[in-house]
Design a protein around this motif. Structure first.
Motif, PDB file in Angstrom:
ATOM      1  N   GLY A  75     -36.891  51.786   0.639  1.00 58.56           N
ATOM      2  CA  GLY A  75     -35.612  50.771   0.934  1.00 58.56           C
ATOM      3  C   GLY A  75     -36.254  49.480   1.281  1.00 58.56           C
ATOM      4  N   ILE A  76     -35.651  48.484   1.823  1.00 57.50           N
ATOM      5  CA  ILE A  76     -36.313  47.006   2.331  1.00 57.50           C
ATOM      6  C   ILE A  76     -36.048  47.052   3.745  1.00 57.50           C
ATOM      7  N   THR A  77     -36.513  46.015   4.079  1.00 62.02           N
ATOM      8  CA  THR A  77     -36.047  45.525   5.620  1.00 62.02           C
ATOM      9  C   THR A  77     -36.137  44.305   5.896  1.00 62.02           C
ATOM     10  N   LEU A  78     -35.878  43.747   7.084  1.00 58.37           N
ATOM     11  CA  LEU A  78     -35.879  42.444   7.376  1.00 58.37           C
ATOM     12  C   LEU A  78     -36.725  42.277   8.492  1.00 58.37           C
ATOM     13  N   THR A  79     -37.503  41.139   8.548  1.00 62.18           N
ATOM     14  CA  THR A  79     -38.497  40.835   9.599  1.00 62.18           C
ATOM     15  C   THR A  79     -38.477  39.611   9.982  1.00 62.18           C
ATOM     16  N   THR A  80     -39.425  38.980  10.558  1.00 56.82           N
ATOM     17  CA  THR A  80     -39.517  37.440  11.072  1.00 56.82           C
ATOM     18  C   THR A  80     -40.931  36.949  10.298  1.00 56.82           C
ATOM     19  N   GLU A  81     -40.959  35.489  10.266  1.00 57.38           N
ATOM     20  CA  GLU A  81     -42.059  34.903   9.486  1.00 57.38           C
ATOM     21  C   GLU A  81     -43.598  35.325  10.248  1.00 57.38           C
ATOM     22  N   THR A  82     -43.624  35.615  11.397  1.00 57.86           N
ATOM     23  CA  THR A  82     -45.028  36.112  12.037  1.00 57.86           C
ATOM     24  C   THR A  82     -45.666  37.274  11.292  1.00 57.86           C
ATOM     25  N   THR A  83     -44.739  38.307  11.156  1.00 55.14           N
ATOM     26  CA  THR A  83     -45.095  39.300  10.469  1.00 55.14           C
ATOM     27  C   THR A  83     -45.842  39.029   9.126  1.00 55.14           C
ATOM     28  N   THR A  84     -45.299  38.190   8.503  1.00 61.40           N
ATOM     29  CA  THR A  84     -45.855  37.863   7.135  1.00 61.40           C
ATOM     30  C   THR A  84     -47.405  37.641   7.201  1.00 61.40           C
ATOM     31  N   HIS A  85     -47.865  37.331   8.449  1.00 64.27           N
ATOM     32  CA  HIS A  85     -49.525  37.112   8.441  1.00 64.27           C
ATOM     33  C   HIS A  85     -50.233  38.272   8.667  1.00 64.27           C
ATOM     34  N   VAL A  86     -49.449  39.390   8.720  1.00 65.69           N
ATOM     35  CA  VAL A  86     -50.217  40.733   8.667  1.00 65.69           C
ATOM     36  C   VAL A  86     -50.039  41.416   7.431  1.00 65.69           C
ATOM     37  N   PRO A  87     -51.338  41.744   6.833  1.00 65.72           N
ATOM     38  CA  PRO A  87     -51.272  42.307   5.461  1.00 65.72           C
ATOM     39  C   PRO A  87     -50.808  43.724   5.420  1.00 65.72           C
ATOM     40  N   PHE A  88     -49.832  44.097   4.780  1.00 59.31           N
ATOM     41  CA  PHE A  88     -49.221  45.430   4.698  1.00 59.31           C
ATOM     42  C   PHE A  88     -49.241  45.815   3.092  1.00 59.31           C
ATOM     43  N   PRO A  89     -50.316  46.740   2.699  1.00 58.08           N
ATOM     44  CA  PRO A  89     -50.488  47.146   1.279  1.00 58.08           C
ATOM     45  C   PRO A  89     -49.072  47.415   0.647  1.00 58.08           C
ATOM     46  N   GLY A  90     -48.949  46.904  -0.389  1.00 60.12           N
ATOM     47  CA  GLY A  90     -47.745  47.295  -1.255  1.00 60.12           C
ATOM     48  C   GLY A  90     -46.581  46.674  -0.784  1.00 60.12           C
ATOM     49  N   VAL A  91     -46.548  45.822   0.032  1.00 64.82           N
ATOM     50  CA  VAL A  91     -45.413  45.055   0.683  1.00 64.82           C
ATOM     51  C   VAL A  91     -45.279  43.649   0.280  1.00 64.82           C
ATOM     52  N   VAL A  92     -44.467  42.885  -0.074  1.00 69.94           N
ATOM     53  CA  VAL A  92     -44.388  41.415  -0.135  1.00 69.94           C
ATOM     54  C   VAL A  92     -43.240  40.798   0.694  1.00 69.94           C
ATOM     55  N   PHE A  93     -43.222  39.701   1.153  1.00 72.60           N
ATOM     56  CA  PHE A  93     -42.222  38.924   2.065  1.00 72.60           C
ATOM     57  C   PHE A  93     -41.625  37.760   1.154  1.00 72.60           C
ATOM     58  N   ARG A  94     -40.280  37.705   1.213  1.00 75.01           N
ATOM     59  CA  ARG A  94     -39.641  36.751   0.547  1.00 75.01           C
ATOM     60  C   ARG A  94     -38.733  36.083   1.585  1.00 75.01           C
ATOM     61  N   LEU A  95     -38.447  34.715   1.534  1.00 72.00           N
ATOM     62  CA  LEU A  95     -37.587  34.069   2.472  1.00 72.00           C
ATOM     63  C   LEU A  95     -36.026  34.283   1.781  1.00 72.00           C
ATOM     64  N   ILE A  96     -35.409  34.243   2.720  1.00 72.50           N
ATOM     65  CA  ILE A  96     -33.700  34.403   2.459  1.00 72.50           C
ATOM     66  C   ILE A  96     -33.435  33.147   2.341  1.00 72.50           C
ATOM     67  N   ALA A  97     -33.009  32.564   1.177  1.00 69.42           N
ATOM     68  CA  ALA A  97     -32.662  30.912   1.121  1.00 69.42           C
ATOM     69  C   ALA A  97     -31.215  30.733   1.775  1.00 69.42           C
ATOM     70  N   ASP A  98     -30.306  31.809   1.816  1.00 67.49           N
ATOM     71  CA  ASP A  98     -29.188  31.226   2.577  1.00 67.49           C
ATOM     72  C   ASP A  98     -28.770  31.757   3.929  1.00 67.49           C
ATOM     73  N   GLU A  99     -29.964  32.291   4.512  1.00 67.43           N
ATOM     74  CA  GLU A  99     -29.827  32.684   5.809  1.00 67.43           C
ATOM     75  C   GLU A  99     -29.703  31.547   6.786  1.00 67.43           C
ATOM     76  N   SER A 100     -28.491  31.423   7.247  1.00 67.07           N
ATOM     77  CA  SER A 100     -28.777  30.042   8.235  1.00 67.07           C
ATOM     78  C   SER A 100     -29.136  30.225   9.742  1.00 67.07           C
ATOM     79  N   GLU A 101     -29.521  31.359   9.928  1.00 66.70           N
ATOM     80  CA  GLU A 101     -29.976  31.438  11.445  1.00 66.70           C
ATOM     81  C   GLU A 101     -31.351  31.940  11.519  1.00 66.70           C
ATOM     82  N   SER A 102     -31.956  31.656  12.589  1.00 64.79           N
ATOM     83  CA  SER A 102     -33.090  32.135  12.706  1.00 64.79           C
ATOM     84  C   SER A 102     -33.273  33.146  13.774  1.00 64.79           C
TER      85      SER A 102
END
Length: 324
Positions: free
Chosen positions: A259-286
């Motif tokens: 499946g997929i999951t949600l996380t925050t920007e800080t997590t994207t600085h940690v390398p997880f093999p086989g995982v990519v992070f993409r911004l949700i363009a229409d998410e209005s809240e942080s």
């Protein structure tokens, strides 16, 4: 031992405090005489008369029942007993001096210990910058970090085992103070071979048919609520699978295609093999992150950390504090 360190100690500058019946000021005189080996020079250092110095030393020797100094025409010389005595006294004064300085530093929050609870990565982002700047400003404060679920770290704050916890969201607890410090964009974590992984940004509608993996603890409750709300707003049925796993295992499940999951920007600085992070363009809240601490905690190191965090965040306008 250098006298410029000793003379700051008020306890040695009075003639009223005694140790085993010996005035501490007499010990002060003995240390100075041992340094300059001359009563006249010692009197100049002490700002008194030569006769006063001689009287003090004589009184000290009588109280001890030993001769500390051999009187000579142009000065004095330490006896063997005197040499040992002055060395012991100087070492004791050094310990007192250290104890007083250490106590003063602890009161100012310059020395001591600060225990921090968190569940998010500290390799990058606000929290990493905060700890780095705090260490630069207070290098003698030992920081210890405990990684656990938010509910557990808050419980440890309540119990006094932690000074401070950094958690997702705001905390409304009558027995704790909380302060909103920083915000981070929300991103989707996808398997590397997912069709959406080729895009730079995606939308909630793109994710509507996905299975979301959500932790029971940590950021899980916030992620669950956001997924249900956003997918329902698009008139689709959310598919959520609850997982009682830690963050690294959760990312492993994403990489495996569960499946997929949600996380925050800080997590994207940690390398997880086989995982990519993409911004949700229409998410209005942080995602919002808060500091939580006990109102009964008077650790100066904690107060300095909170002051620095507030300065860094520029969060004064939306500071949220309970029971202030």
């Amino acid at each position: 031992m250098r006298w410029n360190r000793i003379k700051r100690r008020n306890v040695l500058e009075t003639g009223y405090d005694c140790l085993n019946g010996i005035p501490l000021i007499s010990l002060r005189y003995a240390i100075i005489v041992a340094e300059v080996l001359n009563f006249h020079h010692a009197a100049n250092v002490l700002g008194t008369t030569q006769s006063s110095v001689s009287t003090r030393i004589k009184g000290l020797e009588n109280a001890l029942g030993v001769l500390l100094f051999e009187r000579r025409h142009r000065g004095v010389r330490l006896t063997e007993i005197g040499r040992h005595f002055v060395a012991e006294v100087s070492a004791s004064i050094a310990q007192i001096d250290h104890a007083v300085r250490t106590a003063g530093a602890a009161i100012d929050g310059m020395e001591g210990h600060l225990s921090i609870g968190l569940h998010s990565p500290i390799t990058a982002g606000f929290l990493a910058d905060l700890r780095r700047q705090y260490r630069a400003s207070y290098p003698m404060i030992k920081q210890s970090v405990l990684e656990s679920r938010s509910s557990e770290t808050i419980a440890l704050v309540r119990g006094g085992q932690l000074d401070l916890a950094f958690v997702v969201g705001t905390v409304n607890a009558s027995d704790c103070h909380s302060r909103l410090l920083w915000r981070e964009p929300i991103v989707a974590a996808l398997p590397l071979d997912h069709p959406l992984a080729k895009r730079e940004a995606i939308t909630w509608l793109d994710l509507a048919g996905e299975t979301f993996l959500v932790q029971h603890g940590g950021t899980g409750p916030q992620v669950f609520e956001r997924v249900i709300r956003r997918i329902s707003e698009r008139e689709r049925v959310p598919r959520v699978h609850r997982c009682d796993v830690a963050r690294d295992t959760l990312m492993g499940l994403v990489a495996a295609g569960d499946g997929i999951t949600l996380t925050t920007e800080t997590t994207t600085h940690v390398p997880f093999p086989g995982v990519v992070f993409r911004l949700i363009a229409d998410e209005s809240e942080s995602a919002r992150f808060s500091a939580v601490w006990s109102p009964h905690n008077r650790n100066p190191a904690l107060l300095n950390m909170l002051d620095l965090a507030t300065q860094m965040s520029g969060a004064a306008s939306f500071m949220e504090t309970s029971n202030t």
